[in-house]
Write a protein that holds these residues in place. Sequence first.
Motif, mmCIF file in Angstrom:
data_model
loop_
_atom_site.group_PDB
_atom_site.id
_atom_site.type_symbol
_atom_site.label_atom_id
_atom_site.label_comp_id
_atom_site.label_asym_id
_atom_site.label_seq_id
_atom_site.Cartn_x
_atom_site.Cartn_y
_atom_site.Cartn_z
ATOM 1 N N THR A 1 0.834 -1.197 0.000
ATOM 2 C CA THR A 1 0.000 0.000 0.000
ATOM 3 C C THR A 1 0.872 1.252 0.000
ATOM 4 O O THR A 1 0.523 2.262 -0.617
ATOM 5 C CB THR A 1 -0.968 0.021 1.207
ATOM 6 O OG1 THR A 1 -0.228 -0.150 2.412
ATOM 7 C CG2 THR A 1 -2.014 -1.059 1.082
ATOM 8 N N CYS B 1 -11.524 -6.752 3.959
ATOM 9 C CA CYS B 1 -10.842 -6.121 5.093
ATOM 10 C C CYS B 1 -10.027 -7.161 5.843
ATOM 11 O O CYS B 1 -10.549 -7.891 6.692
ATOM 12 C CB CYS B 1 -11.856 -5.450 6.022
ATOM 13 S SG CYS B 1 -11.046 -4.623 7.409
ATOM 14 N N SER C 1 -7.212 -6.158 7.476
ATOM 15 C CA SER C 1 -6.458 -5.436 8.497
ATOM 16 C C SER C 1 -7.139 -5.577 9.850
ATOM 17 O O SER C 1 -8.367 -5.523 9.958
ATOM 18 C CB SER C 1 -6.370 -3.953 8.129
ATOM 19 O OG SER C 1 -5.823 -3.200 9.206
ATOM 20 N N SER D 1 -9.765 0.104 10.767
ATOM 21 C CA SER D 1 -10.470 -0.771 9.828
ATOM 22 C C SER D 1 -11.614 -1.509 10.502
ATOM 23 O O SER D 1 -12.693 -1.683 9.918
ATOM 24 C CB SER D 1 -9.493 -1.773 9.206
ATOM 25 O OG SER D 1 -8.633 -1.138 8.283
ATOM 26 N N THR E 1 -8.131 -3.670 2.170
ATOM 27 C CA THR E 1 -7.479 -2.919 3.244
ATOM 28 C C THR E 1 -6.350 -3.761 3.824
ATOM 29 O O THR E 1 -6.543 -4.934 4.141
ATOM 30 C CB THR E 1 -8.474 -2.547 4.361
ATOM 31 O OG1 THR E 1 -8.786 -3.694 5.127
ATOM 32 C CG2 THR E 1 -9.744 -1.962 3.775
ATOM 33 N N VAL F 1 -6.625 6.388 -0.707
ATOM 34 C CA VAL F 1 -7.182 5.214 -1.391
ATOM 35 C C VAL F 1 -6.777 5.275 -2.857
ATOM 36 O O VAL F 1 -7.183 6.182 -3.587
ATOM 37 C CB VAL F 1 -8.716 5.153 -1.270
ATOM 38 C CG1 VAL F 1 -9.252 3.931 -2.012
ATOM 39 C CG2 VAL F 1 -9.135 5.112 0.195
ATOM 40 N N SER G 1 -6.931 0.212 -2.963
ATOM 41 C CA SER G 1 -6.208 -0.249 -1.784
ATOM 42 C C SER G 1 -6.055 0.901 -0.799
ATOM 43 O O SER G 1 -6.019 2.074 -1.184
ATOM 44 C CB SER G 1 -4.824 -0.780 -2.168
ATOM 45 O OG SER G 1 -3.967 0.287 -2.542
ATOM 46 N N LYS G 2 -5.978 0.527 0.466
ATOM 47 C CA LYS G 2 -5.686 1.521 1.499
ATOM 48 C C LYS G 2 -4.976 0.830 2.646
ATOM 49 O O LYS G 2 -5.146 -0.372 2.888
ATOM 50 C CB LYS G 2 -6.950 2.203 1.990
ATOM 51 C CG LYS G 2 -7.733 1.433 3.041
ATOM 52 C CD LYS G 2 -8.809 2.273 3.674
ATOM 53 C CE LYS G 2 -9.419 1.559 4.895
ATOM 54 N NZ LYS G 2 -8.539 1.578 6.065
ATOM 55 N N GLY H 1 -4.463 -0.095 6.500
ATOM 56 C CA GLY H 1 -5.469 -0.414 7.502
ATOM 57 C C GLY H 1 -5.820 0.739 8.420
ATOM 58 O O GLY H 1 -6.934 0.816 8.927
#
Length: 413
Positions: free
Chosen positions: A12, A240, A242, A247, A344, A371, A387-388, A390
Amino acid sequence: MAKTMLIADDLTGALDAGVCLLSADVLVAVSPEKIDSTAIAQAPSVLSINADTRHLDARHAYERVHALVRMARAADVELLFKKTDSALRGNIGAELAAFLDASGASRLHFIPALPEMGRTTVDGVHLIGGVPVSESPFGADPFNPVTFDRVSQIIRAQTDLPVTLVSEGQPVPVDGRGIVVYDATTPASVSRRVSELMERGEGGLLAGCSGAAQAVAQALDLSAPVLEGDSTKGNLLVACGSINRVSADQCAYAAAQGASVLHVDRDAKCEASWGEGPEGAAFVECAVDSWAHHSLTVLDGSDLEDLSGIIPKAADVRQVVSDNFGELLVRVCRRHVCGRVLVTGGDVLASFLRAAGVDVVRPLGQIVPGVVGFEMEWGARPLVIASKSGGFGSQSLFVDMAAAAAPTGGVMI
């Protein structure tokens, strides 16, 4: 040939940094495995690499970053940027030391702040939303807890290099050696500092998070486009993986707003064979059906659980969970693509791309700050992935992203 090379400690981070310079031709390497001087020389103008060092010990992280910088020097890369985590997780001191040692320079300029996301540095103390970083959720990170608040302490925990602190508004020191750390509380402060370093001819070796990378882009007259149009439309599937509290709160908020939330349980996280059995097949069918009929579906693996009784003691729990979650997401997408995907956590994203056989990606732009969107071929059609990290984003991020793409501007449940 790559003129600019960015080295991040997770995927990320590599995407966050690379997208800042997207007006140039940017390629993001999913892992360092296929990177050598020839690959760097043949890369487009900007190469952003996931060194995958976040969870290594300090010695191995140093060696990997040192090797990548030596390759960059051999390929005559003009600008080297060490992307660090905006909460200062990972091997900060070891990787900055490796970056400087391999470069042959006398000092490295480090701007750790990301003011746009509430990460600032004041009198050498790193703050998250005004709170010292060790008292924030990142101080309780289960894999990389940040136990110091002073940037100099974080660095000196892994290196003996001299550390100099420069307050906001003070000029760049005329001389000195080691790592120079700069306070910053606003995006304008970060931009001014980078411009000052560029004017002094010291902008070729920098370190910082995506805030500093964005300032480099501005100084080079580049900018990151905001991703709009068809790439941001369609039902949203959030994977998710993370376990950061941020998150977990985003998952809980989505559930409270009526989103379809499917919990990824212990067996799915820990047992590679689970996805091949009847329970895994049923989960995949349920996920695909939800993705097809709801604007927001969340695969929620954010629970912080004791998995020691399931995963063998010798195994890396983080890697096992990431690999199994990534493989689960591949199974869902292979069954049917019903829209967009948001992943995430860099570990799960990297595992997903490895399982899908993807070595490099080209970012498309930022959907919202923090993001990043990119496109990959998936069978006969493209698949848009976002994507990001967490720890990024507001509590309502998942709901807001789904609402922005819905035809009526609201979440359809």
